[in-house]
Design a protein around this motif. Structure first.
Motif, PDB file in Angstrom:
ATOM      1  N   GLY A  13       5.786  -9.302  -4.163  1.00 41.19           N
ATOM      2  CA  GLY A  13       4.460  -9.896  -4.354  1.00 41.19           C
ATOM      3  C   GLY A  13       3.451  -9.418  -3.323  1.00 41.19           C
ATOM      4  N   LEU A  14       3.883  -9.329  -2.061  1.00 39.19           N
ATOM      5  CA  LEU A  14       2.983  -8.818  -1.008  1.00 39.19           C
ATOM      6  C   LEU A  14       2.674  -7.346  -1.232  1.00 39.19           C
ATOM      7  CD1 LEU A  14       4.326 -10.490   2.260  1.00 39.19           C
ATOM      8  CD2 LEU A  14       2.150 -10.900   1.112  1.00 39.19           C
ATOM      9  N   GLN A  15       3.682  -6.581  -1.614  1.00 38.93           N
ATOM     10  CA  GLN A  15       3.464  -5.160  -1.885  1.00 38.93           C
ATOM     11  C   GLN A  15       2.462  -4.990  -3.027  1.00 38.93           C
ATOM     12  OE1 GLN A  15       6.983  -2.675  -2.224  1.00 38.93           O
ATOM     13  NE2 GLN A  15       8.135  -4.092  -0.943  1.00 38.93           N
ATOM     14  N   GLN A  16       2.575  -5.838  -4.053  1.00 36.44           N
ATOM     15  CA  GLN A  16       1.661  -5.750  -5.191  1.00 36.44           C
ATOM     16  C   GLN A  16       0.226  -6.097  -4.785  1.00 36.44           C
ATOM     17  OE1 GLN A  16       3.699  -8.320  -7.966  1.00 36.44           O
ATOM     18  NE2 GLN A  16       4.874  -6.612  -8.835  1.00 36.44           N
ATOM     19  N   GLN A  17       0.070  -7.059  -3.872  1.00 38.03           N
ATOM     20  CA  GLN A  17      -1.273  -7.408  -3.395  1.00 38.03           C
ATOM     21  C   GLN A  17      -1.905  -6.229  -2.656  1.00 38.03           C
ATOM     22  OE1 GLN A  17      -1.361 -11.062  -1.117  1.00 38.03           O
ATOM     23  NE2 GLN A  17      -0.067 -12.109  -2.615  1.00 38.03           N
ATOM     24  N   VAL A  18      -1.111  -5.560  -1.819  1.00 37.44           N
ATOM     25  CA  VAL A  18      -1.630  -4.395  -1.091  1.00 37.44           C
ATOM     26  C   VAL A  18      -1.927  -3.269  -2.081  1.00 37.44           C
ATOM     27  CG1 VAL A  18      -1.110  -2.637   0.650  1.00 37.44           C
ATOM     28  CG2 VAL A  18      -0.476  -5.032   1.054  1.00 37.44           C
ATOM     29  N   GLN A  19      -1.045  -3.087  -3.062  1.00 42.78           N
ATOM     30  CA  GLN A  19      -1.256  -2.053  -4.069  1.00 42.78           C
ATOM     31  C   GLN A  19      -2.546  -2.305  -4.844  1.00 42.78           C
ATOM     32  OE1 GLN A  19       0.751   0.803  -4.496  1.00 42.78           O
ATOM     33  NE2 GLN A  19      -1.116   1.376  -5.576  1.00 42.78           N
ATOM     34  N   ALA A  20      -2.835  -3.563  -5.147  1.00 43.47           N
ATOM     35  CA  ALA A  20      -4.073  -3.901  -5.861  1.00 43.47           C
ATOM     36  C   ALA A  20      -5.296  -3.545  -5.015  1.00 43.47           C
ATOM     37  CB  ALA A  20      -4.085  -5.388  -6.224  1.00 43.47           C
ATOM     38  N   LEU A  21      -5.212  -3.764  -3.691  1.00 45.60           N
ATOM     39  CA  LEU A  21      -6.307  -3.363  -2.805  1.00 45.60           C
ATOM     40  C   LEU A  21      -6.481  -1.842  -2.799  1.00 45.60           C
ATOM     41  CD1 LEU A  21      -5.668  -5.754   0.223  1.00 45.60           C
ATOM     42  CD2 LEU A  21      -7.640  -5.805  -1.328  1.00 45.60           C
ATOM     43  N   ILE A  22      -5.362  -1.125  -2.803  1.00 45.92           N
ATOM     44  CA  ILE A  22      -5.409   0.346  -2.828  1.00 45.92           C
ATOM     45  C   ILE A  22      -6.017   0.812  -4.147  1.00 45.92           C
ATOM     46  CG2 ILE A  22      -4.007   2.458  -2.904  1.00 45.92           C
ATOM     47  CD1 ILE A  22      -2.009   0.933  -1.026  1.00 45.92           C
ATOM     48  N   ASP A  23      -5.502   0.294  -5.266  1.00 42.78           N
ATOM     49  CA  ASP A  23      -5.973   0.714  -6.592  1.00 42.78           C
ATOM     50  C   ASP A  23      -7.453   0.402  -6.791  1.00 42.78           C
ATOM     51  OD1 ASP A  23      -3.394   1.565  -7.106  1.00 42.78           O
ATOM     52  OD2 ASP A  23      -2.863  -0.193  -8.331  1.00 42.78           O
ATOM     53  N   GLY A  24      -7.895  -0.724  -6.251  1.00 42.54           N
ATOM     54  CA  GLY A  24      -9.304  -1.111  -6.384  1.00 42.54           C
ATOM     55  C   GLY A  24     -10.198  -0.499  -5.324  1.00 42.54           C
TER      56      GLY A  24
END
Length: 174
Positions: A13-24
């Motif tokens: 879940g934390l990795q996905q939150q960081v990934q969302a910041l990267i993708d956005g």
């Protein structure tokens, strides 16, 4: 998913939150908003003073430090942001121990929280050599939000790896 090795051991879940910041394309903004100011520790003497102040505040009874420096050779490629060394020498009939702390030069232009976390981590090794429960309790004693700052430092390292520098030296320093 492109989240780097620095976050591999954190929950998905934390990795996905960081990934969302990267993708956005919001990771830079996230870090700059959370940590807008870089520290003013610019040389080895200032770093030594900074580390000794932490040591004197939290670890007065621990072994003295011989040397504290920024090290250009330390880099995350070698899985080290900072290192502590203990070297024993025989002088007469006594063993003299020399203790050093070396902090990667990449921490010359980061928020103070990141520098403090690395320094606290290396200082904790004066008392606890292993990364065990007692070690992390000591880190949290010196820096109550240690785990959050460690995570954020790993997010910063992910940014460096995937995007590039966040802090260029043009940020205001206190």
């Amino acid at each position: 998913m492109t989240v780097s090795r620095y976050l591999a051991h954190y929950p998905t879940g934390l990795q996905q939150q960081v990934q969302a910041l990267i993708d956005g394309k919001n990771l830079t903004r996230f870090l700059r908003e959370r940590y807008p100011v870089t520290h003013s520790v610019g040389n080895d003497k200032q770093l030594r003073d900074y580390v000794l102040a932490l040591k004197n505040r939290y670890l007065k009874q621990s072994s003295p430090l011989s040397n504290v420096v920024f090290d250009n050779k330390l880099h995350v490629v070698h899985n080290a942001l900072g290192v502590h060394r203990s070297q024993g020498r025989i002088q007469g009939n006594k063993i003299k121990t020399k203790r050093d702390i070396r902090i990667s030069s990449m921490f010359k232009q980061v928020p103070e929280e990141f520098l403090e976390m690395i320094c606290v981590h290396e200082l904790a090794h004066l008392k606890e050599s292993e990364h065990n429960k007692a070690f992390y309790q000591l880190c949290c004693h010196m820096l109550p939000n240690y785990h959050q700052v460690e995570f954020d430092t790993r997010v910063y390292l992910t940014h460096l790896e995937l995007i590039g520098p966040v802090y260029t030296g043009a940020e205001p320093q206190e």
